[in-house]
Design a protein around this motif. Structure first.
Motif, PDB file in Angstrom:
ATOM      1  N   CYS A  77      29.401 100.456 -28.173  1.00  0.00           N
ATOM      2  CA  CYS A  77      29.446 100.862 -29.578  1.00  0.00           C
ATOM      3  C   CYS A  77      28.738  99.853 -30.474  1.00  0.00           C
ATOM      4  O   CYS A  77      28.841  99.909 -31.706  1.00  0.00           O
ATOM      5  N   ASN A  78      28.014  98.925 -29.881  1.00  0.00           N
ATOM      6  CA  ASN A  78      27.158  98.031 -30.647  1.00  0.00           C
ATOM      7  C   ASN A  78      26.165  98.889 -31.439  1.00  0.00           C
ATOM      8  O   ASN A  78      25.487  99.740 -30.867  1.00  0.00           O
ATOM      9  N   PRO A  79      26.071  98.679 -32.760  1.00  0.00           N
ATOM     10  CA  PRO A  79      25.158  99.513 -33.561  1.00  0.00           C
ATOM     11  C   PRO A  79      23.734  99.541 -33.036  1.00  0.00           C
ATOM     12  O   PRO A  79      23.041 100.558 -33.166  1.00  0.00           O
ATOM     13  N   ASN A  80      23.283  98.458 -32.417  1.00  0.00           N
ATOM     14  CA  ASN A  80      21.929  98.444 -31.858  1.00  0.00           C
ATOM     15  C   ASN A  80      21.798  99.399 -30.682  1.00  0.00           C
ATOM     16  O   ASN A  80      20.746 100.018 -30.479  1.00  0.00           O
ATOM     17  N   ASP A  81      22.872  99.530 -29.882  1.00  0.00           N
ATOM     18  CA  ASP A  81      22.862 100.494 -28.780  1.00  0.00           C
ATOM     19  C   ASP A  81      22.899 101.929 -29.304  1.00  0.00           C
ATOM     20  O   ASP A  81      22.235 102.820 -28.754  1.00  0.00           O
ATOM     21  N   ILE A  82      23.674 102.147 -30.367  1.00  0.00           N
ATOM     22  CA  ILE A  82      23.738 103.477 -30.978  1.00  0.00           C
ATOM     23  C   ILE A  82      22.352 103.879 -31.484  1.00  0.00           C
ATOM     24  O   ILE A  82      21.886 105.006 -31.276  1.00  0.00           O
ATOM     25  N   MET A  83      21.681 102.942 -32.115  1.00  0.00           N
ATOM     26  CA  MET A  83      20.348 103.224 -32.649  1.00  0.00           C
ATOM     27  C   MET A  83      19.348 103.470 -31.526  1.00  0.00           C
ATOM     28  O   MET A  83      18.471 104.345 -31.627  1.00  0.00           O
ATOM     29  N   LYS A  84      19.474 102.720 -30.429  1.00  0.00           N
ATOM     30  CA  LYS A  84      18.573 102.916 -29.291  1.00  0.00           C
ATOM     31  C   LYS A  84      18.769 104.303 -28.687  1.00  0.00           C
ATOM     32  O   LYS A  84      17.792 104.973 -28.306  1.00  0.00           O
ATOM     33  N   ALA A  85      20.012 104.768 -28.589  1.00  0.00           N
ATOM     34  CA  ALA A  85      20.275 106.112 -28.061  1.00  0.00           C
ATOM     35  C   ALA A  85      19.656 107.175 -28.955  1.00  0.00           C
ATOM     36  O   ALA A  85      19.116 108.182 -28.475  1.00  0.00           O
ATOM     37  N   LEU A  86      19.712 106.957 -30.273  1.00  0.00           N
ATOM     38  CA  LEU A  86      19.107 107.909 -31.205  1.00  0.00           C
ATOM     39  C   LEU A  86      17.599 107.952 -31.031  1.00  0.00           C
ATOM     40  O   LEU A  86      17.013 109.039 -30.919  1.00  0.00           O
ATOM     41  N   THR A  87      16.956 106.797 -30.990  1.00  0.00           N
ATOM     42  CA  THR A  87      15.495 106.782 -30.880  1.00  0.00           C
ATOM     43  C   THR A  87      15.025 107.323 -29.536  1.00  0.00           C
ATOM     44  O   THR A  87      14.001 108.012 -29.464  1.00  0.00           O
ATOM     45  N   ASP A  88      15.776 107.051 -28.463  1.00  0.00           N
ATOM     46  CA  ASP A  88      15.425 107.628 -27.164  1.00  0.00           C
ATOM     47  C   ASP A  88      15.494 109.149 -27.210  1.00  0.00           C
ATOM     48  O   ASP A  88      14.620 109.851 -26.676  1.00  0.00           O
TER      49      ASP A  88
END
Length: 490
Positions: free
Chosen positions: A258-269
């Protein structure tokens, strides 16, 4: 509230590709396909085959030498070319409402550049389509399933060159003219998001013909978007009652934490892998995120004067998708344990089981991607590939007890039903490989998906007899009850 379930006209069936099933590579006037050039080697870890290595001019020329002593599985497939009547009869016995297959482009235009089509090839598909209709099975035709004529890869650089668009549209118009009176469901290209993930396979680009495969993938994708819209335009003019769809590989991507950077990476992928293609072919325009991505990566696309207007005007009637597995992503890529998947590898999810080929089994991921795509596009979805590859064991009494496949498909179909209850409009479901065929990615026979077993090994040896697995009767009951048997445990 009463739960919504499969509608009365839900299209149940199965799907194959010509290059994996048909065979007859040297019959009926067919020309070379790049799929004919991928050999199988004993003892090789097929999952680690790098298809990029096979898409070179040297490899293509080597494959043309019929005396080189190597075995090329897709040249023989499962000999659907000679056994289609028997196979279709088995599909009819299961109760198929629809059958998805592709047309081998090089069977219609052997080099891709001819002015006139090959009549023997057209007649073969006439016969297949008529055989399907004899049993009231609707044909769902994929126009290009990863095998443009080798001649177009050699003379040009596959879909990286705009000239190939014209050859594709000539081919499309021949199909619409010949089969449009009987075929009402069409898919322009298979898994179009493969253009930028497996560019040689999807776009027909030979490794040694371009300097930058990454850039070539996005240029090929654009040219295919243009070809897709031109095909839809031709279809509206020639067969106005037909439904013409685009197709993507459906990717469900979860953040590792739930690290915001991981959330953002999932969105961009997800944007790059799913939404980019859907936005262009369904919404009719390049989304802002991909424009910025191309700019950041110094990719300048060759866009024709009327391309963007054409793409805007001629969009898809439905969005077809494949779905096999999900993956995990992270902004800290080094933290991930990688596992295999459709078209690409991804991060391993500790909450999921994996198949023998490392594909993560995630039925809920199917419901997730169906909801996300429908929420975004609001057009009918069509699940045209889903299934479990497994090394089935034939018992001494010639039975195949594939309860693992029944379990896999039951769980996935129940999630399809849940997606329908969520409000997602789904046209139908065609399981991948209702009969065992050559694996696209690993080039082997032992990765079996079918309800029907084909007695053939990785080197094409065997009787080629068709045998019903336990899943045959299970799927027959699912279709007969329009999915009600899924909830009864039958």
């Amino acid at each position: 509230m009463k739960k919504k379930t499969f509608q009365k006209d839900f299209l149940w069936g199965g799907a194959i590709a010509a290059c994996q099933a048909e065979g007859g590579f040297d019959q009926g006037g067919r020309g070379w396909s790049p799929m004919d050039m991928i050999e199988y080697e004993s003892g090789k870890d097929a999952q680690k085959i790098n298809l990029l290595d096979f898409y070179t001019t040297e490899k293509m020329n080597e494959g043309k030498d019929l005396s080189n002593g190597k075995f090329y599985p897709k040249r023989i497939g499962i000999d659907f070319y000679h056994n289609y009547k028997e196979d279709i009869k088995l599909f009819a016995e299961m109760g198929f409402k629809v059958f998805r297959t592709s047309i081998s482009w090089s069977r219609i235009f052997p080099l891709g550049t001819e002015e006139e089509p090959n009549e023997e090839g057209l007649q073969f598909y006439d016969d297949v389509i008529n055989e399907l209709l004899k049993y009231d099975i609707q044909p769902l035709i994929t126009i290009c399933h990863g095998e443009i004529p080798l001649g177009l890869m050699e003379q040009y650089r596959g879909f990286y060159d705009r000239e190939v668009i014209d050859h594709y549209i000539k081919y499309v118009k021949v199909l619409f003219e010949r089969f449009g009176d009987r075929v009402k469901y069409w898919i322009t290209f298979n898994e179009q998001n493969g253009m930028t993930t497996v560019t040689p396979l999807a776009a027909g680009v030979l490794k040694d013909k371009v300097d930058n495969m990454f850039e070539a993938g996005y240029q090929a994708a654009h040219n295919v978007f243009v070809a897709n819209s031109l095909a839809i335009k031709a279809g509206k003019e020639m067969i106005p009652d037909a439904k013409i769809g685009c197709m993507i590989a459906g990717f469900t991507v979860y953040p590792a934490t739930c690290n915001p950077n991981d959330i953002m990476k999932a969105l961009t992928d997800t944007q790059l892998e799913n939404y980019f293609y859907g936005d262009v072919m369904v919404r009719g325009y390049y989304p802002s995120f991909i424009k910025r991505y191309l700019e950041k990566n110094n990719i300048m696309l060759n866009i024709g004067e009327n391309d963007l207007e054409l793409i805007r005007q001629y969009t898809s009637d439905f969005l077809a998708l494949s779905y096999y597995c999900s993956s995990v992503t992270s902004a800290n890529a080094e933290s991930l344990e990688l596992t295999s998947g459709n078209l690409m590898s991804g991060g391993k999810n500790p909450y999921l089981q994996t198949s023998d080929w490392g594909w993560q089994i995630d039925p809920v991921g199917l419901r997730y991607v169906l909801n996300s795509l429908y929420d975004r596009y609001q057009i009918p979805l069509f699940i045209v590939e889903n299934g479990l590859g497994y090394n089935d064991e034939l018992t001494a009494d010639e039975k195949i007890h594939d309860n693992y496949r029944i379990d896999y498909m039951t769980k996935h179909l129940l999630e399809v039903e849940n997606a329908i209850d969520d409000g997602v409009e789904i046209m139908g479901y065609t399981s991948w490989g209702p009969i065992d065929i050559i694996s696209m990615g690993t080039n082997e026979m032992t990765k079996r998906y079918g309800f029907i077993y084909v007695d053939q090994d990785n080197f094409g040896k065997g009787s080629k007899r068709r045998l019903k697995k336990d899943s045959f009767d299970w799927y027959k009951e699912v279709i007969k009850t329009n999915g009600k048997s899924l909830n009864s445990g039958k």
